[in-house]
Design a protein around this motif. Structure first.
Motif, PDB file in Angstrom:
ATOM      1  N   TYR A 270       4.847 -10.245  -1.247  1.00  0.00           N
ATOM      2  CA  TYR A 270       3.865  -9.269  -1.728  1.00  0.00           C
ATOM      3  C   TYR A 270       4.353  -7.833  -1.503  1.00  0.00           C
ATOM      4  O   TYR A 270       3.562  -6.898  -1.559  1.00  0.00           O
ATOM      5  CB  TYR A 270       2.521  -9.509  -1.042  1.00  0.00           C
ATOM      6  N   GLY A 271       5.644  -7.689  -1.210  1.00  0.00           N
ATOM      7  CA  GLY A 271       6.232  -6.354  -1.127  1.00  0.00           C
ATOM      8  C   GLY A 271       6.262  -5.718   0.236  1.00  0.00           C
ATOM      9  O   GLY A 271       6.554  -4.517   0.355  1.00  0.00           O
ATOM     10  N   ALA A 272       5.956  -6.463   1.295  1.00  0.00           N
ATOM     11  CA  ALA A 272       5.987  -5.898   2.640  1.00  0.00           C
ATOM     12  C   ALA A 272       7.340  -5.257   2.923  1.00  0.00           C
ATOM     13  O   ALA A 272       8.383  -5.766   2.509  1.00  0.00           O
ATOM     14  CB  ALA A 272       5.695  -6.980   3.683  1.00  0.00           C
ATOM     15  N   LYS A 273       7.321  -4.127   3.619  1.00  0.00           N
ATOM     16  CA  LYS A 273       8.546  -3.398   3.933  1.00  0.00           C
ATOM     17  C   LYS A 273       9.108  -3.863   5.281  1.00  0.00           C
ATOM     18  O   LYS A 273       8.374  -3.951   6.270  1.00  0.00           O
ATOM     19  CB  LYS A 273       8.266  -1.891   4.011  1.00  0.00           C
TER      20      LYS A 273
ATOM     21  N   ILE B  23       2.623  -3.694   5.789  1.00  0.00           N
ATOM     22  CA  ILE B  23       1.891  -4.141   4.609  1.00  0.00           C
ATOM     23  C   ILE B  23       0.451  -3.678   4.758  1.00  0.00           C
ATOM     24  O   ILE B  23      -0.107  -3.690   5.854  1.00  0.00           O
ATOM     25  CB  ILE B  23       1.981  -5.677   4.444  1.00  0.00           C
TER      26      ILE B  23
ATOM     27  N   CYS C  71      -3.787  -5.326   0.838  1.00  0.00           N
ATOM     28  CA  CYS C  71      -2.981  -6.399   0.261  1.00  0.00           C
ATOM     29  C   CYS C  71      -3.059  -7.684   1.087  1.00  0.00           C
ATOM     30  O   CYS C  71      -3.398  -8.747   0.560  1.00  0.00           O
ATOM     31  CB  CYS C  71      -1.530  -5.939   0.147  1.00  0.00           C
TER      32      CYS C  71
ATOM     33  N   GLU D 249       3.559  -1.700   1.004  1.00  0.00           N
ATOM     34  CA  GLU D 249       4.156  -2.445  -0.103  1.00  0.00           C
ATOM     35  C   GLU D 249       4.186  -1.688  -1.427  1.00  0.00           C
ATOM     36  O   GLU D 249       5.068  -1.927  -2.256  1.00  0.00           O
ATOM     37  CB  GLU D 249       3.429  -3.795  -0.283  1.00  0.00           C
ATOM     38  N   ASN D 250       3.251  -0.789  -1.660  1.00  0.00           N
ATOM     39  CA  ASN D 250       3.218  -0.071  -2.941  1.00  0.00           C
ATOM     40  C   ASN D 250       3.904   1.286  -2.862  1.00  0.00           C
ATOM     41  O   ASN D 250       3.713   2.135  -3.731  1.00  0.00           O
ATOM     42  CB  ASN D 250       1.776   0.080  -3.419  1.00  0.00           C
TER      43      ASN D 250
END
Length: 375
Positions: A64-67, A93, A97, A200-201
């Motif tokens: 889900y885009g976690a850094k 995150i 989300c 994430e965004n």
């Protein structure tokens, strides 16, 4: 309606418990007053210790885009700073989300999620009755209390910590700005501290804890940030150059770090309901997820007959909770207190810069070992 387990509160601890227990075949009702997705006041950094357990729940935050976070910077109110590699790393995150995705995972495994306000929890005849603001009643054999830092249910139960006024408030917002996506910053200012990381965004999450009485001396959040937080040059750069992505910052009052009990009124408390660590010295999101595994495993052993009685369940959960978290919470209180001592915190930073091996060891002491990938 009757369930094996009712979970009151749908934050990380409640959601992870709902996924775990429903995945293992129990009937679960999760009661959460807010609809998903929703932003919450939260640092939104999680240490990698939880990844094996999240994988056992079939949940990978990086999907889900976690850094991925590997670098850490700490600064004092006078802007003295030190940087280090995080010993085990972490990820960032948003609650918007991760809560939403975990809620979908819980439903996938059969949990029911009800978006209402729980107004009372009663225990009688070895059963729980949970009442909502709609005057509806739900019953269960077991209840997990994961209703956060401070709620009306805490007051209804007359929990000891609610008798004390908390001197802290929390503020959080997302910003647009040029912050490294593999780093987390923790910056002290007079009366508080502020965490920064990219989510994430690609928004930058900025969340801080502040002294309520000091905050009251200023007109509003913006004024407080410009005149207090911005005395720290790292925070000044952020507030001078970053663009607010929210309509306005979120805030919560009565943030309590007082001691709580992991079991009260036969309810297994989980996450911040059981105890909240100072964000300066640990990460509550990881603790919430770890507590969910502990509570869920004990409940499953109770339901299978391996734990023979409710009393044994409560004793065992209390023991494992204290063994895992008590020293973390104590360390958190001590470290946070030291950094609130003004001039002493500057001396402490000089010590950390002189002996740089100390900081990674402090981080290790306030984080846990990798969780087991088991349900």
């Amino acid at each position: 309606m009757s369930f094996n387990v009712i979970i009151v509160g749908g934050g990380l601890a409640g959601l992870a418990s709902a996924v775990h227990l429903s995945k293992e075949g129990l009937s679960v009702l999760l009661i959460e007053k807010h609809e998903y997705p929703k932003h919450k006041v939260c640092g939104e950094y999680i240490s990698n210790e939880v990844l094996p357990y999240l994988n056992a729940l079939d949940f990978n935050p990086f999907d889900y885009g976690a850094k991925k976070i590997v670098d850490f910077t700490l600064s004092t109110p006078q802007s003295r700073s030190i940087s280090a590699k995080l010993p085990s790393g972490g990820f960032s995150i948003s609650r918007y989300c991760i809560d939403w995705e975990l809620s979908k995972k819980a439903k996938q495994y059969g949990a029911e999620i009800l978006h209402v306000n729980a107004t009372d929890i009663q225990f009688k005849n070895d059963r729980f009755e949970v009442f909502t603001h709609q005057n509806k009643k739900y019953t269960s054999e077991l209840v997990i209390g994961s209703f956060g830092k401070r709620s009306n249910l805490d007051m209804k139960m007359n929990r000891s910590f609610v008798q004390k006024t908390s001197p802290f408030l929390g503020v959080k917002a997302h910003y647009k700005g040029d912050f490294p996506e593999n780093a987390v910053g923790l910056h002290n200012f007079e009366g508080g501290y502020c965490g920064i990381s990219k989510v994430e965004n690609n928004d930058v999450n900025i969340c801080y804890i502040a002294d309520v009485e000091l905050f009251k001396q200023y007109k509003n959040i913006d004024d407080f940030q410009k005149r207090v937080l911005s005395r720290n040059r790292f925070l000044k750069e952020v507030f001078d150059t970053y663009e607010l992505a929210f309509e306005k910052p979120l805030s919560i009052s009565q943030v309590s770090f007082s001691k709580k009990e992991p079991v009260e009124n036969h309810i297994l408390m989980c996450g911040d309901s059981a105890g909240m660590i100072h964000p300066l010295a640990g990460n509550g999101m990881s603790m919430a997820i770890r507590a969910a595994q502990m509570a869920s495993q004990k409940i499953l052993k109770f339901k299978s007959g391996k734990i023979k009685s409710r009393a044994d369940l409560e004793i065992q959960y209390t023991e494992v909770w204290n063994k895992e978290f008590s020293s973390r919470l104590k360390s958190g209180h001590i470290i946070a207190r030291l950094f609130r001592l003004g001039f002493f915190s500057e001396l402490l930073m000089i010590l950390l810069k002189t002996f740089p091996f100390i900081l990674p060891n402090i981080i290790k002491h306030t984080h846990g070992k990798p969780m087991k990938a088991e349900l």
